[in-house]
Design a protein around this motif. Structure first.
Motif, PDB file in Angstrom:
ATOM      1  N   MET A   1      34.049  27.512  33.565  1.00 35.45           N
ATOM      2  CA  MET A   1      33.797  26.798  32.321  1.00 35.45           C
ATOM      3  C   MET A   1      33.474  27.787  31.196  1.00 35.45           C
ATOM      4  SD  MET A   1      31.307  23.528  31.564  1.00 35.45           S
ATOM      5  CE  MET A   1      29.731  24.387  31.546  1.00 35.45           C
ATOM      6  N   ILE A   2      32.632  28.771  31.485  1.00 32.44           N
ATOM      7  CA  ILE A   2      32.279  29.779  30.481  1.00 32.44           C
ATOM      8  C   ILE A   2      33.499  30.631  30.140  1.00 32.44           C
ATOM      9  CG2 ILE A   2      30.892  31.825  30.015  1.00 32.44           C
ATOM     10  CD1 ILE A   2      28.643  30.613  31.583  1.00 32.44           C
ATOM     11  N   LEU A   3      34.247  31.028  31.171  1.00 31.99           N
ATOM     12  CA  LEU A   3      35.438  31.847  30.938  1.00 31.99           C
ATOM     13  C   LEU A   3      36.449  31.105  30.055  1.00 31.99           C
ATOM     14  CD1 LEU A   3      36.088  33.493  34.425  1.00 31.99           C
ATOM     15  CD2 LEU A   3      35.494  34.662  32.297  1.00 31.99           C
ATOM     16  N   TYR A   4      36.654  29.835  30.341  1.00 32.98           N
ATOM     17  CA  TYR A   4      37.601  29.056  29.549  1.00 32.98           C
ATOM     18  C   TYR A   4      37.125  28.947  28.105  1.00 32.98           C
ATOM     19  CZ  TYR A   4      40.653  25.264  28.059  1.00 32.98           C
ATOM     20  OH  TYR A   4      41.562  24.501  27.382  1.00 32.98           O
TER      21      TYR A   4
ATOM     22  N   LEU B   1      48.390  30.557  23.627  1.00 33.93           N
ATOM     23  CA  LEU B   1      47.235  31.351  24.040  1.00 33.93           C
ATOM     24  C   LEU B   1      46.262  30.516  24.874  1.00 33.93           C
ATOM     25  CD1 LEU B   1      46.516  33.432  20.800  1.00 33.93           C
ATOM     26  CD2 LEU B   1      47.478  34.261  22.959  1.00 33.93           C
ATOM     27  N   ILE B   2      46.052  29.270  24.454  1.00 31.86           N
ATOM     28  CA  ILE B   2      45.144  28.402  25.203  1.00 31.86           C
ATOM     29  C   ILE B   2      45.741  28.059  26.567  1.00 31.86           C
ATOM     30  CG2 ILE B   2      44.079  26.105  25.255  1.00 31.86           C
ATOM     31  CD1 ILE B   2      43.720  26.323  22.242  1.00 31.86           C
ATOM     32  N   PHE B   3      47.065  27.843  26.602  1.00 27.12           N
ATOM     33  CA  PHE B   3      47.719  27.565  27.887  1.00 27.12           C
ATOM     34  C   PHE B   3      47.572  28.750  28.833  1.00 27.12           C
ATOM     35  CE2 PHE B   3      51.500  28.117  30.566  1.00 27.12           C
ATOM     36  CZ  PHE B   3      51.416  26.958  31.331  1.00 27.12           C
ATOM     37  N   ILE B   4      47.803  29.946  28.313  1.00 24.81           N
ATOM     38  CA  ILE B   4      47.652  31.156  29.139  1.00 24.81           C
ATOM     39  C   ILE B   4      46.215  31.272  29.629  1.00 24.81           C
ATOM     40  CG2 ILE B   4      47.710  33.681  29.100  1.00 24.81           C
ATOM     41  CD1 ILE B   4      50.032  33.465  27.108  1.00 24.81           C
ATOM     42  N   SER B   5      45.273  30.942  28.751  1.00 26.36           N
ATOM     43  CA  SER B   5      43.860  31.001  29.131  1.00 26.36           C
ATOM     44  C   SER B   5      43.567  30.057  30.283  1.00 26.36           C
ATOM     45  CB  SER B   5      42.984  30.639  27.920  1.00 26.36           C
ATOM     46  OG  SER B   5      43.202  31.525  26.847  1.00 26.36           O
ATOM     47  N   ALA B   6      44.078  28.821  30.171  1.00 24.64           N
ATOM     48  CA  ALA B   6      43.829  27.831  31.217  1.00 24.64           C
ATOM     49  C   ALA B   6      44.497  28.242  32.532  1.00 24.64           C
ATOM     50  CB  ALA B   6      44.335  26.463  30.766  1.00 24.64           C
ATOM     51  N   TYR B   7      45.736  28.746  32.437  1.00 25.53           N
ATOM     52  CA  TYR B   7      46.458  29.136  33.648  1.00 25.53           C
ATOM     53  C   TYR B   7      45.795  30.326  34.344  1.00 25.53           C
ATOM     54  CZ  TYR B   7      50.328  30.359  36.730  1.00 25.53           C
ATOM     55  OH  TYR B   7      51.092  30.637  37.839  1.00 25.53           O
ATOM     56  N   SER B   8      45.264  31.270  33.563  1.00 24.09           N
ATOM     57  CA  SER B   8      44.664  32.480  34.136  1.00 24.09           C
ATOM     58  C   SER B   8      43.381  32.201  34.903  1.00 24.09           C
ATOM     59  CB  SER B   8      44.386  33.493  33.026  1.00 24.09           C
ATOM     60  OG  SER B   8      43.397  33.012  32.133  1.00 24.09           O
ATOM     61  N   LEU B   9      42.781  31.010  34.702  1.00 23.71           N
ATOM     62  CA  LEU B   9      41.528  30.695  35.395  1.00 23.71           C
ATOM     63  C   LEU B   9      41.690  30.677  36.916  1.00 23.71           C
ATOM     64  CD1 LEU B   9      40.024  27.856  33.146  1.00 23.71           C
ATOM     65  CD2 LEU B   9      39.343  30.255  33.254  1.00 23.71           C
ATOM     66  N   ARG B  10      42.905  30.423  37.359  1.00 21.94           N
ATOM     67  CA  ARG B  10      43.129  30.360  38.816  1.00 21.94           C
ATOM     68  C   ARG B  10      42.894  31.707  39.489  1.00 21.94           C
ATOM     69  NH1 ARG B  10      49.412  29.138  39.675  1.00 21.94           N
ATOM     70  NH2 ARG B  10      48.686  29.226  41.833  1.00 21.94           N
ATOM     71  N   TYR B  11      42.879  32.796  38.701  1.00 17.88           N
ATOM     72  CA  TYR B  11      42.699  34.130  39.258  1.00 17.88           C
ATOM     73  C   TYR B  11      41.253  34.629  39.161  1.00 17.88           C
ATOM     74  CZ  TYR B  11      47.780  34.051  38.921  1.00 17.88           C
ATOM     75  OH  TYR B  11      49.096  33.706  39.049  1.00 17.88           O
ATOM     76  N   PHE B  12      40.359  33.758  38.683  1.00 18.83           N
ATOM     77  CA  PHE B  12      38.946  34.139  38.561  1.00 18.83           C
ATOM     78  C   PHE B  12      38.097  33.283  39.493  1.00 18.83           C
ATOM     79  CE2 PHE B  12      40.866  35.384  34.543  1.00 18.83           C
ATOM     80  CZ  PHE B  12      40.315  36.641  34.318  1.00 18.83           C
ATOM     81  N   THR B  13      37.022  33.872  39.979  1.00 23.71           N
ATOM     82  CA  THR B  13      36.113  33.136  40.865  1.00 23.71           C
ATOM     83  C   THR B  13      34.749  32.900  40.233  1.00 23.71           C
ATOM     84  OG1 THR B  13      35.426  35.241  41.862  1.00 23.71           O
ATOM     85  CG2 THR B  13      37.224  34.035  42.944  1.00 23.71           C
ATOM     86  N   SER B  14      34.471  33.511  39.080  1.00 24.39           N
ATOM     87  CA  SER B  14      33.185  33.311  38.408  1.00 24.39           C
ATOM     88  C   SER B  14      33.194  31.970  37.672  1.00 24.39           C
ATOM     89  CB  SER B  14      32.907  34.466  37.450  1.00 24.39           C
ATOM     90  OG  SER B  14      33.988  34.637  36.560  1.00 24.39           O
ATOM     91  N   ASP B  15      32.164  31.713  36.872  1.00 20.63           N
ATOM     92  CA  ASP B  15      32.001  30.426  36.193  1.00 20.63           C
ATOM     93  C   ASP B  15      33.201  30.165  35.279  1.00 20.63           C
ATOM     94  OD1 ASP B  15      31.193  28.256  34.547  1.00 20.63           O
ATOM     95  OD2 ASP B  15      29.102  28.718  34.981  1.00 20.63           O
TER      96      ASP B  15
END
Length: 386
Positions: free
Chosen positions: A120-123, A104-118
């Motif tokens: 650090m908060i999203l992670y 789940l944490i890996f998926i969370s980290a990988y999905s950050l590439r598709y977001f442009t907002s902050d």
């Protein structure tokens, strides 16, 4: 908590196990609320008025801290349930739950590439959700799997076990507080004297060394309940041999990972990072050596815990761990981040000597036993390997 469960399993007393669980649960429902409430205000003050945080990142830092505190609340409430998996040595189930959290944490980290907002908060949000989900999974499985995990309010805050658990937890918490002082104190010193770049190097070094420890920590988690169980059966000699064995295997596993990482640390960091902060490789090497030293008494510390001799050893560990924030000001800051690493190594070495001292004081497995059966063989194998 796993100590009390394992001792109860060794005695074969189901009623005792139920009392231990419900007492532990009642404590872990009450104490986290107090700790999180106090920690929230102290943490917010420290971030706003003490630490060096860029103004544009202040609000993001505060929100990450708040999410961390929320996650900590669920972590502490789930402790009695996770302790049951360890005490019963259901490592497969516990590993599966941990694996789910990792995915789940890996998926969370990988999905950050598709977001442009902050990001650090999203992670922080994604990680908090991943951890909360896995802790809830632990609770559901434990309640289904173990009879003693059934809630019995009449056993809440049982007088005897509340006193024993709090007393035992207090001394262990003192040792953990020393660890907190060492890790967070060093972070504050690095932040004040080396700025955010120093903290970046420290964070990366911590990640590398912690990952190198994962295999050893997993082994320790698997062996500890058996040490406690054998003590519960009053089989002290067998428990002592197992603790000695776990220390040897722990050092071997650490060296198995740390030696090749150390020899290729610069290449690994360049492969991992686009820009490697100055001093990162130095701190990585220092921290890996520090954790190798820690594993020298991995089993002995568990044995002292199993026989209930935890007061003095945790006082000494707290004192020596805390010395890591004093040593840099004794001339070691002159060497930059290397001085930080050296102070951590020295504090860890002193804390391990205190464990050996307590073994000599409370058991028949003292200095000479440790040197003869443990230190000399390790040095001999190390010389041959070199």
């Amino acid at each position: 908590d796993s100590r009390f469960f394992a001792l109860g399993i060794g005695k074969g007393d189901k009623k005792e196990l139920s009392k231990v669980f419900n007492t532990s649960l009642s404590i872990h429902l009450f104490m986290p609320l107090v700790i999180v409430f106090i920690g929230f205000f102290i943490g917010e003050w420290a971030i706003r008025d003490f630490l060096v945080v860029p103004a544009e990142r202040l609000q993001s830092t505060l929100w990450v801290f708040r999410l961390t505190m929320l996650t900590s609340l669920f972590t502490m409430i789930a402790v009695p349930y996770s302790a049951l998996f360890i005490a019963y040595q259901n490592i497969v189930v516990y590993t599966f739950i941990t694996f789910v959290q990792t995915i789940l944490i890996f998926i969370s980290a990988y999905s950050l590439r598709y977001f442009t907002s902050d990001k650090m908060i999203l992670y922080a949000i994604f990680v908090a959700l991943a951890q909360i989900v896995t802790y809830m999974l632990q609770i559901v499985i434990a309640r289904h799997k173990y009879d003693c995990a059934k809630i019995n309010i009449s056993y809440f805050f049982d007088k005897y076990y509340t006193r024993e658990i709090i007393k035992f937890s207090f001394w262990n918490m003192l040792g953990d507080l020393g660890h907190l002082v060492r890790t967070q104190g060093i972070s504050i010193i690095v932040n004040l004297y080396f700025g955010p770049r120093g903290n970046a190097a420290l964070g990366i070094a911590n990640q590398v060394s912690i990952q190198a420890c994962n295999l050893t920590n997993a082994m320790s988690g698997a062996i500890s309940p058996e040490i406690y169980r054998r003590v519960g059966e009053n089989n002290l000699k067998s428990a002592a041999k197992l603790s000695d064995y776990s220390s040897k295997v722990g050092v071997f596993l650490m060296c198995l990972l740390c030696v090749p990482i150390s020899l290729n640390i610069n290449s690994i960091l360049r492969l991992w990072l686009d820009i490697v902060p100055d001093g990162t490789s130095t701190l990585c090497l220092c921290f890996m050596l520090m954790f190798v030293i820690e594993k020298l008494t991995l089993g002995q510390l568990k044995y002292l815990s199993a026989i209930g001799k935890v007061a003095l050893v945790n006082v000494l560990i707290f004192f020596f761990y805390s010395s890591s924030v004093v040593l840099p000001f004794m001339g070691l800051l002159h060497y930059g981040l290397l001085g930080i690493g050296i102070s951590c190594i020295v504090s860890m070495l002193l804390s391990r000597l205190s464990v050996i001292y307590c073994m000599d004081r409370y058991t028949e497995y003292g200095y000479w036993y440790f040197i003869r059966t443990f230190l000399i063989p390790i040095l001999f194998v190390g010389i041959l390997y070199a």
